[in-house]
Design a protein around this motif. Structure first.
Motif, PDB file in Angstrom:
ATOM      1  N   LEU A  61       0.865  -1.179  -0.003  1.00 10.07           N
ATOM      2  CA  LEU A  61       0.047  -0.026   0.084  1.00 10.07           C
ATOM      3  C   LEU A  61       0.908   1.208   0.191  1.00 10.07           C
ATOM      4  CD1 LEU A  61      -3.157   1.257   0.508  1.00 10.07           C
ATOM      5  CD2 LEU A  61      -2.575   1.407   2.908  1.00 10.07           C
ATOM      6  N   VAL A  62       0.704   2.214  -0.714  1.00 13.64           N
ATOM      7  CA  VAL A  62       1.322   3.448  -1.027  1.00 13.64           C
ATOM      8  C   VAL A  62       0.570   4.379   0.014  1.00 13.64           C
ATOM      9  CG1 VAL A  62       2.027   5.354  -2.486  1.00 13.64           C
ATOM     10  CG2 VAL A  62       1.958   3.068  -3.354  1.00 13.64           C
ATOM     11  N   VAL A  63       1.585   5.018   1.092  1.00 17.84           N
ATOM     12  CA  VAL A  63       1.343   5.734   1.881  1.00 17.84           C
ATOM     13  C   VAL A  63       1.946   7.017   1.934  1.00 17.84           C
ATOM     14  CG1 VAL A  63       1.223   6.107   4.590  1.00 17.84           C
ATOM     15  CG2 VAL A  63       0.713   3.753   3.760  1.00 17.84           C
ATOM     16  N   VAL A  64       1.177   8.082   1.646  1.00 14.18           N
ATOM     17  CA  VAL A  64       1.848   9.507   1.454  1.00 14.18           C
ATOM     18  C   VAL A  64       1.805  10.254   2.731  1.00 14.18           C
ATOM     19  CG1 VAL A  64       1.521  11.564   0.223  1.00 14.18           C
ATOM     20  CG2 VAL A  64       0.454   9.469  -0.954  1.00 14.18           C
ATOM     21  N   PRO A  65       2.994  10.652   2.974  1.00 12.77           N
ATOM     22  CA  PRO A  65       3.193  11.520   4.231  1.00 12.77           C
ATOM     23  C   PRO A  65       2.418  12.551   4.228  1.00 12.77           C
ATOM     24  CG  PRO A  65       5.179  11.683   3.113  1.00 12.77           C
ATOM     25  CD  PRO A  65       4.229  10.712   2.405  1.00 12.77           C
ATOM     26  N   GLY A  66       1.825  13.317   4.971  1.00 15.13           N
ATOM     27  CA  GLY A  66       0.889  14.371   4.978  1.00 15.13           C
ATOM     28  C   GLY A  66       0.719  15.047   6.162  1.00 15.13           C
ATOM     29  N   MET A  67      -0.201  16.025   6.142  1.00 12.67           N
ATOM     30  CA  MET A  67      -0.696  16.794   7.411  1.00 12.67           C
ATOM     31  C   MET A  67      -1.665  17.597   7.126  1.00 12.67           C
ATOM     32  SD  MET A  67       1.190  20.120   9.126  1.00 12.67           S
ATOM     33  CE  MET A  67       2.741  19.075   9.543  1.00 12.67           C
ATOM     34  N   GLU A  68      -2.769  17.723   7.856  1.00 13.05           N
ATOM     35  CA  GLU A  68      -3.878  18.586   7.904  1.00 13.05           C
ATOM     36  C   GLU A  68      -3.534  19.867   8.680  1.00 13.05           C
ATOM     37  OE1 GLU A  68      -8.624  18.890   7.694  1.00 13.05           O
ATOM     38  OE2 GLU A  68      -7.587  17.629   9.123  1.00 13.05           O
ATOM     39  N   LEU A  69      -3.208  20.886   7.843  1.00 14.66           N
ATOM     40  CA  LEU A  69      -2.566  22.270   8.620  1.00 14.66           C
ATOM     41  C   LEU A  69      -3.783  23.106   9.144  1.00 14.66           C
ATOM     42  CD1 LEU A  69      -0.230  24.191   9.247  1.00 14.66           C
ATOM     43  CD2 LEU A  69      -0.581  24.965   6.797  1.00 14.66           C
ATOM     44  N   CYS A  79      -1.836  18.904   3.261  1.00 14.53           N
ATOM     45  CA  CYS A  79      -0.741  19.073   2.537  1.00 14.53           C
ATOM     46  C   CYS A  79       0.217  17.664   2.433  1.00 14.53           C
ATOM     47  CB  CYS A  79       0.227  20.065   3.425  1.00 14.53           C
ATOM     48  SG  CYS A  79      -0.501  21.533   4.020  1.00 14.53           S
ATOM     49  N   LEU A  80       0.354  17.374   1.263  1.00 13.85           N
ATOM     50  CA  LEU A  80       1.031  16.116   0.835  1.00 13.85           C
ATOM     51  C   LEU A  80       2.382  16.408   0.435  1.00 13.85           C
ATOM     52  CD1 LEU A  80      -2.115  14.910  -1.247  1.00 13.85           C
ATOM     53  CD2 LEU A  80      -1.527  14.243   1.424  1.00 13.85           C
ATOM     54  N   PHE A  81       3.479  15.518   0.647  1.00 14.56           N
ATOM     55  CA  PHE A  81       4.506  15.630   0.625  1.00 14.56           C
ATOM     56  C   PHE A  81       5.256  14.354  -0.154  1.00 14.56           C
ATOM     57  CE2 PHE A  81       3.684  18.107   4.164  1.00 14.56           C
ATOM     58  CZ  PHE A  81       4.157  19.105   3.887  1.00 14.56           C
ATOM     59  N   PRO A  82       6.427  14.658  -1.086  1.00 16.35           N
ATOM     60  CA  PRO A  82       6.967  13.688  -1.940  1.00 16.35           C
ATOM     61  C   PRO A  82       7.769  12.572  -0.907  1.00 16.35           C
ATOM     62  CG  PRO A  82       8.394  15.536  -2.154  1.00 16.35           C
ATOM     63  CD  PRO A  82       7.167  15.849  -1.335  1.00 16.35           C
TER      64      PRO A  82
END
Length: 235
Positions: A61-69, A79-82
């Protein structure tokens, strides 16, 4: 190719999320529901993203590191990061701009940090549900400068939405996608907000409980199953 996604999921790090939102529970439920790509988007923090990514990589499963700012205007932005390095760099900036208030678990709930074995490794003492001192324009510039993508959260809601707070979505902010709540009838919403018809919309769960993670309800046509292809499409 078509890939099923849910790009707004909270872990037990978010004070309003259930304690069962552990890395393994999130990944396994996402797989049960047939998802290909998810994003971990805790409030103002990415401290559980690495653990979820580790579990996801083992299970396909691809998990994208992110944040709800939460911006200074009290607008929620996904906010989604590479990669995790970029996500952690943004977290440092956000932490430096959070108010000095400490979390009250008896009022707001625990903010639990876990490893990939679902073991508790700590509790975040900062009040993550508070508004950050970054205004929306600074936040956009910072996230994009780190190679990330920003999608305004739940634009249909009365609270914490850019549309309700600002009364409009400025074109100069350069959004391609807007997020809407899972139970919204998008066609009815767009009848009331015809000025938004040029945007593309994505439904996310904003899951705080394990059962709320999306089924195969939202897909994106991507070049391949990767964070890079996802971010390229959302830009």
């Amino acid at each position: 190719m078509k890939y099923w996604v849910d790009l707004h999921i909270h872990s037990c790090l978010s004070p309003c999320a259930d304690e069962d939102m552990t890395p393994n529970n999130i990944v396994n439920m996402s797989l049960i529901k047939g998802l290909d790509i998810i994003a971990i988007t805790d409030h103002n923090s990415v401290s559980n993203a690495a653990a979820c990514m580790e579990v996801g990589s083992k299970e396909g499963l691809v998990v994208v590191p992110g944040m709800e700012l939460t911006t200074a205007e009290e607008i929620h932005l996904v906010c989604l990061f590479p990669g995790i390095d970029e996500a952690c760099e943004f977290e440092k900036i956000v932490y430096a701009n959070l108010p000095p208030s400490k979390n009250r678990e008896d009022i707001f709930g625990p903010q639990i940090i876990m490893n990939s074995l679902d073991e508790v490794t700590g509790h975040e003492e900062r009040l993550l549900s508070a508004a950050c001192g970054l205004d929306i324009e600074t936040a956009l510039d910072t996230v994009r400068g780190l190679g990330g993508v920003v999608v305004p959260s739940h634009v249909d809601r009365q609270s914490f939405s850019i549309l309700n707070t600002l009364g409009a979505i400025p074109r100069e902010y350069g959004f391609k996608y807007l997020e809407y709540s899972r139970n919204l009838r998008l066609d009815s919403f767009l009848e009331e907000h015809s000025e938004l018809k040029d945007y593309q919309f994505i439904r996310s769960s904003d899951a705080h409980y394990i059962v709320d993670i999306l089924e195969q309800e939202t897909f994106l046509d991507l070049k391949d199953k990767s964070i890079k292809s996802l971010l390229d499409t959302l830009r």
